[in-house]
Design a protein around this motif. Structure first.
Motif: not given
Length: 222
Positions: A46-48, A50-57, A78-80, A39-40
């Protein structure tokens, strides 16, 4: 017909190797493994997520998470636009936590746990998998690969402080009746696996391989 993308998120401190026994029919499903990232600084769940969701292609993926990974995939949803969200050995809201976790939240006792303890694989195995782990510690060492102290501090805090109070009724919950991390007496409306412990992703994989396809496709018996 295109295959259904299935993304798998492991439990706290676990690597995706924990899913090595999970096999879904290749003609219908395509498995993709997710891993924990460090983690940052002061990163929220919530932010974490969102970051992991970016790995879903893929569009309309199935998200499957184990234990803390089950909490994370619910936040990721919530984001996908997920086709389905399935949690295993996890909880759908914080009222399903056992008393000890609720007390830890109230007293902030979790802040007193020296995470350096978990450099010891036996301690980490018991913490992540439950007290019923056997002595196959070399095996657990293989699965528990995320031992960064910053990650462990963050992950424990995110579990205990998880603020979801309302269950998402669309989330499918698979839970063992012998889970000692999240005892089934606190769990509502789940698919019960008899004899399933907190590590049933490893020792009840045959049940999961047999039943996950119909659960994903919505053809399981109600």
């Amino acid at each position: 017909m295109s295959k259904i993308p299935v993304y798998l998120m492991p439990g706290l401190a676990s690597s995706a190797a924990i899913f090595e026994l999970i096999v879904l029919p290749e003609a219908t499903f395509e498995i993709h493994l997710l891993e924990w990232e460090i983690p940052l600084d002061n990163e929220s769940l919530t932010h974490y997520a969102q970051r992991i969701t970016k790995k879903i292609k893929h569009k309309h993926p199935v998200l499957i998470g184990v234990s803390f990974g089950g909490i994370l995939v619910q936040e990721m949803a919530k984001y996908v636009d997920a086709r389905k969200v399935i949690i295993i050995s996890s909880v759908r809201c914080n009222s399903e936590f056992p008393r000890r976790l609720k007390i830890a939240k109230t007293t902030k006792a979790y802040k007193l746990i020296p995470m350096s303890l978990f450099a010891n694989i036996e301690s980490l195995a018991k913490f992540s998998f439950g007290e019923k782990v056997n002595q196959r510690l070399k095996l657990y060492e293989k699965f528990l690969s995320v031992r960064d102290i910053r990650y462990l501090n963050w992950a424990v805090e995110q579990v205990i402080l998880w603020d979801r109070t309302i269950v998402d009724e669309n989330v499918i919950h698979i839970h063992g009746d012998a889970d000692d991390v999240f005892p089934i007496k606190y769990i509502k409306d789940c698919i019960v696996v008899k004899g399933g412990t907190h590590i049933m992703i490893l020792n009840k994989y045959k049940w999961l391989n047999e039943n996950l396809p119909s659960i994903i496709l919505g053809t399981e018996m109600k």
